[in-house]
Structures are given as structure tokens and as C-alpha cells.
Design an enzyme around this catalytic site. Sequence first.
Site, PDB file in Angstrom:
ATOM      1  N   PRO A  12      41.226  34.657  35.815  1.00 31.51           N
ATOM      2  CG  PRO A  12      40.973  36.225  37.529  1.00 31.51           C
ATOM      3  CD  PRO A  12      42.004  35.382  36.813  1.00 31.51           C
ATOM      4  CB  CYS A  13      37.512  33.322  32.190  1.00 31.54           C
ATOM      5  SG  CYS A  13      36.320  32.514  33.263  1.00 31.54           S
TER       6      CYS A  13
END
Length: 301
Positions: A12-13
Site C-alpha cells: 500500500p502506497c
Amino acid sequence: MPHVDVVIGGPPCQSFSLAGKRDVEDERGQLVWRYIQIIEHIEPKAFVFENVTGLLSAKNAKGEKVIELLKSAFIEIGYSISTKVVNTADYGIPQKRKRVIIVGLRNGEPFEFPAATHSEDGSNFKRYVSVEEALGDLPLAVSDEKETTKYLVEPQSEYQKIMRGKGEITEHFIPQMSELDKYIISHVKPGGNYMDIPADVNSARIKRLQRDGGHTTCYGRLRPDAPSYTINTYFNRPNVGCNIHYSADRLITVREALRLQSFPDSYKLVSSSKQGKNLIVGNAVPPILAEIIANKLKEYI
């Protein structure tokens, strides 16, 4: 976890996004470090890591650059590292989408990224695939989410031939819009944005954007003769990116967003909600890019 030769992942960025708060201590951001632990445990021959470009400038609470910490961590567990900011349009995808790709090889050999095949002006390469080349063969969008439709014309481009399915077209329904959104959309020209909207519009945000500028893709309409901008998770809204269809007075459909991401028409989305589908599409790595990188990586293992 079973042993595998290759691990591919995009932790997850949101914590590293240029659009967000860029809080690298965010819980989701910690999954980046969890990814490293997985690589260390499985010891694959290679891994591919994808993230947003905000990763390159993100720093932790001590002021250390996260990308350098990542590289050091990968090297420490036995991998040679190659990093590149990849623009998907350079590989025949009708979308200007830049992402950081890190490839690690356990045999110590540096990975060489596949050469670009397309460019904006077409010099020495094929010309970028345009929005119209990607979407021009699709029929009129339907009004009901559960309704399907059929191809009415032959494919007009090589890209359309690649995208075509054999059955009926799903997810090609018109997103819901307020009367204000319909009014706004009707005034935006191809390649235009909020500057095309009449000054009498009842929106404080639009008035502020027209006064102060910035966020140039907001309320944007796609250009038929160029790739789209980045497809995000809110392509069902006119105020978050360039999401207005290039010729119809509506937002792009889920199927059109999938096409711009290079998902074939045969692909079935599985989600219990509309926004869930948008999240799947907007967060994805375009499959054509994944295939190109995988084929190159295969040469090394």
C-alpha cells in the site's frame, strides 16, 4: 509461505503518495517493510516492487530518505537492485502513468529494464496510443450497471484488437452525476479543465481554482489524440483528475477505465460495491506493463 522463484508486489502506497499526507510512519506504510521480511524469508530468485513516485522523496521521522533505506535493506538480504521511474505510455498503454519499479536479482546481476517502444512524437518509436485508439470502438454506454452491451463496429486500431473480448461488454454504464456536474461537463472542451467552466457556476472550489490555478487535471476532459492522465480510484468524479469522456458529455465508464489501464474486455471485476470496483481499477498495475516486465525478467532466471 511456499517457496517461489519470483515475488511481485506493490505494498500500500498511500503513505508515500504526493497527493496524501506522506506520513511514512502510517500503519499502511509499514507494510513496505513487511514486504522486505517476506523476501528475506522466501529467498526468491527475483522480486518486483511497485510504488508511487512520491516514494522517491519520502522521508521517515529521522529525515532519512525511504528509498535509500529500502535499497540498503534489499542489498543487505542478498539482492542486486535496479530502480526506474516507468511511464506506462512508453510501452504502448494509452495512459501517462508514472510509477517506481524496483527489481531485485539474487544472482547479483543488475536487471536492465525493457526499452521503451513508444514516444509522444513517434520519432524512433511507435507513437503513443491515444484515448480514441483505446476506446473508439466501444458502443454507447448503458444506463444500468447490470446491463450489458455488444460491439457494433469492427476494431479500429491494433490496441482495440488486443482489448476485445468475444462476449458481451460488461461494466460499460454511465456513472451517476448531479445536475451541477452535468452542467460543468457540458462546458469543458477536449484537453480542457475548470478554466472552461462559466464564471456563474455555483461552486466555491471551481471559483478558487480559476482564481488561484493549480490542479490542472481537475474537471479535465480527455483528449482523443493523446493518452489519458493517470487513472485514479475516483474516476467516477469530475473533480478528481481528468475523467470526462473525450466526446460524450459524461464521465468515463468502468470499462473505459479498464481499457485505459490495459485490462482486456474479458476481465471480470469482483466487488460488492461500485467504489470497490473503482479501487481495483485505479490501484492496479496495467497488465500490459506487467507482462513486458515479466518477459524481460524471465531472461534472467
